[in-house]
Design an enzyme around this catalytic site. Structure first.
Site, PDB file in Angstrom:
ATOM      1  N   ALA A  95      17.513  14.689  56.411  1.00  6.79           N
ATOM      2  CA  ALA A  95      18.235  15.962  56.189  1.00  6.79           C
ATOM      3  C   ALA A  95      18.493  16.712  57.487  1.00  6.79           C
ATOM      4  CB  ALA A  95      17.460  16.835  55.209  1.00  6.79           C
TER       5      ALA A  95
ATOM      6  N   ARG B 108      20.857  16.244  59.574  1.00  4.56           N
ATOM      7  CA  ARG B 108      22.294  16.441  59.818  1.00  4.56           C
ATOM      8  C   ARG B 108      23.092  15.807  58.668  1.00  4.56           C
ATOM      9  NH1 ARG B 108      20.834  12.371  63.510  1.00  4.56           N
ATOM     10  NH2 ARG B 108      21.674  10.347  62.861  1.00  4.56           N
TER      11      ARG B 108
ATOM     12  N   TYR C  37      24.339  -3.777  55.711  1.00  6.93           N
ATOM     13  CA  TYR C  37      24.446  -2.428  55.143  1.00  6.93           C
ATOM     14  C   TYR C  37      24.819  -2.520  53.660  1.00  6.93           C
ATOM     15  CZ  TYR C  37      26.141   2.429  54.638  1.00  6.93           C
ATOM     16  OH  TYR C  37      26.348   3.723  54.228  1.00  6.93           O
TER      17      TYR C  37
ATOM     18  N   ALA D 287      24.429  -5.013  51.612  1.00  3.21           N
ATOM     19  CA  ALA D 287      23.343  -5.612  50.812  1.00  3.21           C
ATOM     20  C   ALA D 287      22.275  -4.574  50.495  1.00  3.21           C
ATOM     21  CB  ALA D 287      22.734  -6.796  51.568  1.00  3.21           C
TER      22      ALA D 287
ATOM     23  N   LYS E 198      22.657  -1.307  50.386  1.00  2.00           N
ATOM     24  CA  LYS E 198      23.198  -0.281  49.491  1.00  2.00           C
ATOM     25  C   LYS E 198      23.370  -0.815  48.068  1.00  2.00           C
ATOM     26  CE  LYS E 198      23.432   3.191  52.361  1.00  2.00           C
ATOM     27  NZ  LYS E 198      22.614   4.409  52.143  1.00  2.00           N
TER      28      LYS E 198
ATOM     29  N   ILE F  20      32.951   9.703  54.561  1.00  2.00           N
ATOM     30  CA  ILE F  20      32.569  11.119  54.670  1.00  2.00           C
ATOM     31  C   ILE F  20      32.515  11.477  56.159  1.00  2.00           C
ATOM     32  CG2 ILE F  20      30.824  12.853  54.055  1.00  2.00           C
ATOM     33  CD1 ILE F  20      32.022  11.431  51.558  1.00  2.00           C
TER      34      ILE F  20
HETATM   35  P1  NAP Z   1      24.058  10.681  59.594  1.00  2.00           P
HETATM   36  O1  NAP Z   1      24.864  11.895  59.893  1.00  2.00           O
HETATM   37  O2  NAP Z   1      23.956   9.597  60.586  1.00  2.00           O
HETATM   38  O3  NAP Z   1      22.575  11.191  59.203  1.00  2.00           O
HETATM   39  C1  NAP Z   1      21.581  10.250  58.893  1.00  2.00           C
HETATM   40  C2  NAP Z   1      20.285  10.987  58.614  1.00  2.00           C
HETATM   41  O4  NAP Z   1      19.290   9.995  58.291  1.00  2.00           O
HETATM   42  C3  NAP Z   1      19.767  11.752  59.813  1.00  2.00           C
HETATM   43  O5  NAP Z   1      19.218  12.969  59.384  1.00  2.00           O
HETATM   44  C4  NAP Z   1      18.673  10.847  60.377  1.00  2.00           C
HETATM   45  O6  NAP Z   1      17.647  11.603  61.006  1.00  2.00           O
HETATM   46  C5  NAP Z   1      18.135  10.217  59.092  1.00  2.00           C
HETATM   47  N1  NAP Z   1      17.419   8.961  59.306  1.00  2.00           N
HETATM   48  C6  NAP Z   1      17.878   7.805  59.834  1.00  2.00           C
HETATM   49  N2  NAP Z   1      16.891   6.885  59.863  1.00  2.00           N
HETATM   50  C7  NAP Z   1      15.795   7.488  59.327  1.00  2.00           C
HETATM   51  C8  NAP Z   1      14.475   7.064  59.073  1.00  2.00           C
HETATM   52  N3  NAP Z   1      14.060   5.826  59.389  1.00  2.00           N
HETATM   53  N4  NAP Z   1      13.607   7.936  58.500  1.00  2.00           N
HETATM   54  C9  NAP Z   1      14.011   9.197  58.174  1.00  2.00           C
HETATM   55  N5  NAP Z   1      15.243   9.657  58.405  1.00  2.00           N
HETATM   56  C10 NAP Z   1      16.127   8.808  58.972  1.00  2.00           C
HETATM   57  O7  NAP Z   1      24.548   9.988  58.252  1.00  2.00           O
HETATM   58  P2  NAP Z   1      25.286  10.552  56.938  1.00  2.00           P
HETATM   59  O8  NAP Z   1      26.696  10.157  57.045  1.00  2.00           O
HETATM   60  O9  NAP Z   1      24.909  11.953  56.666  1.00  2.00           O
HETATM   61  O10 NAP Z   1      24.629   9.572  55.869  1.00  2.00           O
HETATM   62  C11 NAP Z   1      23.646   9.960  54.921  1.00  2.00           C
HETATM   63  C12 NAP Z   1      23.528   8.863  53.873  1.00  2.00           C
HETATM   64  O11 NAP Z   1      24.789   8.691  53.242  1.00  2.00           O
HETATM   65  C13 NAP Z   1      23.142   7.511  54.439  1.00  2.00           C
HETATM   66  O12 NAP Z   1      22.264   6.861  53.564  1.00  2.00           O
HETATM   67  C14 NAP Z   1      24.469   6.768  54.504  1.00  2.00           C
HETATM   68  O13 NAP Z   1      24.311   5.374  54.452  1.00  2.00           O
HETATM   69  C15 NAP Z   1      25.153   7.324  53.282  1.00  2.00           C
HETATM   70  N6  NAP Z   1      26.601   7.185  53.306  1.00  2.00           N
HETATM   71  C16 NAP Z   1      27.341   7.795  54.283  1.00  2.00           C
HETATM   72  C17 NAP Z   1      28.721   7.623  54.277  1.00  2.00           C
HETATM   73  C18 NAP Z   1      29.608   8.263  55.314  1.00  2.00           C
HETATM   74  O14 NAP Z   1      30.814   7.928  55.344  1.00  2.00           O
HETATM   75  N7  NAP Z   1      29.123   9.134  56.168  1.00  2.00           N
HETATM   76  C19 NAP Z   1      29.325   6.855  53.293  1.00  2.00           C
HETATM   77  C20 NAP Z   1      28.542   6.240  52.326  1.00  2.00           C
HETATM   78  C21 NAP Z   1      27.174   6.426  52.339  1.00  2.00           C
HETATM   79  P3  NAP Z   1      16.963  11.190  62.415  1.00  2.00           P
HETATM   80  O15 NAP Z   1      18.013  11.314  63.478  1.00  2.00           O
HETATM   81  O16 NAP Z   1      15.834  12.151  62.540  1.00  2.00           O
HETATM   82  O17 NAP Z   1      16.502   9.755  62.236  1.00  2.00           O
END
Ligand code: NAP
Length: 244
Positions: free
Chosen positions: A9, A11, A151, A153, A155, A184
């Protein structure tokens, strides 16, 4: 006041989800693994608005760190009423270039992390006979993404886990659902060029890409009483990019 844990959470989608729950009067736990400053700054932002927010460090790919996070929450706050498994990483690579390390890191963060958090959250929810689990998958988990096999797999695994866990916990008053976001606008997609984004917009029926708030609002709905008869489902928040 519900206790809501949002993993990842610091970002993006997770941070916006934390804002929506905090504004709704819940106590939010802002999990992060590396981005301590970002998590602290979100905690400060929410606290200054009179909301209850706690930032909490744990790498979700470590069952030990996840268990320690839940033990702390249990000791100090009772337990988690709403779990949002959002933490995730992405990587774009040809399938044949994916190393053992790439694969293991992807699966342990994006899939095992969901398993560890659900397992740690459930005993309290089962005791209360109430709980909400929302797992953030991806449209690539539904249809497969080229150059993102590991990724996709992981998801897809989240969708399977969600369906099976929903079956198991139905009589315990706990719902388990998935959200499958489309494209997103977050840091995860910051490597995409303007031209890439423009192509993706053209491929999306709404002609737009999504915002973190679009996903956060869907999470909030799935955690509300309005969704109590919805479980085991995958809700696409993708502007119609994938229709299932
Ligand atoms: P993001 O901006 O890169 O943020 C990812 C978040 O996950 C960060 O807060 C990061 O914090 C945390 N994180 C990563 N590895 C971690 C770990 N091992 N333990 C705890 N926290 C961890 O990504 P987002 O776009 O908001 O994505 C959030 C979710 O939505 C993800 O699961 C992603 O796969 C999914 N999603 C995103 C999109 C898209 O287009 N953006 C589309 C489909 C699905 P730290 O920096 O502290 O590690």
């Amino acid at each position: 006041m519900r206790n809501v844990l949002i993993t990842g959470a610091s970002r993006g989608i997770g941070a916006e989800t934390a804002r929506i729950f905090a504004q709704g009067g819940d106590r939010v736990f802002i999990n992060y693994s590396k981005s301590e400053n970002a998590a602290a700054s979100l905690q400060k932002e929410l606290s200054e608005c009179g909301h209850y927010a706690v930032s909490i460090k744990a790498d979700v790919s470590s069952s030990r760190e996840v268990n320690e996070m839940f033990e702390r929450i249990s000791r100090e706050y009772g337990g988690i009423d709403v779990l949002v498994n959002n933490a995730g990483i992405s990587q774009t690579k040809l399938f044949t270039d994916i190393t053992d390390d790439d694969w293991n890191t992807m699966i342990s963060t994006n899939l095992s992390g969901v398993f560890y958090c659900c397992r740690a959250a459930l005993p309290y929810m089962i005791r209360k006979h109430h709980g909400r689990i929302i797992n953030i998958s991806s449209m690539w988990g539904q249809v497969g993404g080229s150059c993102e096999v590991h990724y996709s797999a992981a998801k897809a695994g989240i969708i399977g886990l969600t369906k099976a866990l929903a079956m198991e916990e139905g009589l315990s008053g706990i719902t388990v659902n998935c959200i499958a976001p489309g494209v997103i606008a977050t840091e995860m997609n910051s490597h995409l060029s303007e031209q890439d984004i423009s192509v993706l917009k053209d491929e999306t029926p709404t002609g737009t890409i999504g915002t973190p708030k679009d996903v956060a609002k869907a999470v909030f709905f799935l955690a509300s009483d309005s969704s109590s008869f919805i479980t085991g489902q995958t809700l696409g928040v993708n502007g119609g990019f994938v229709v299932s």
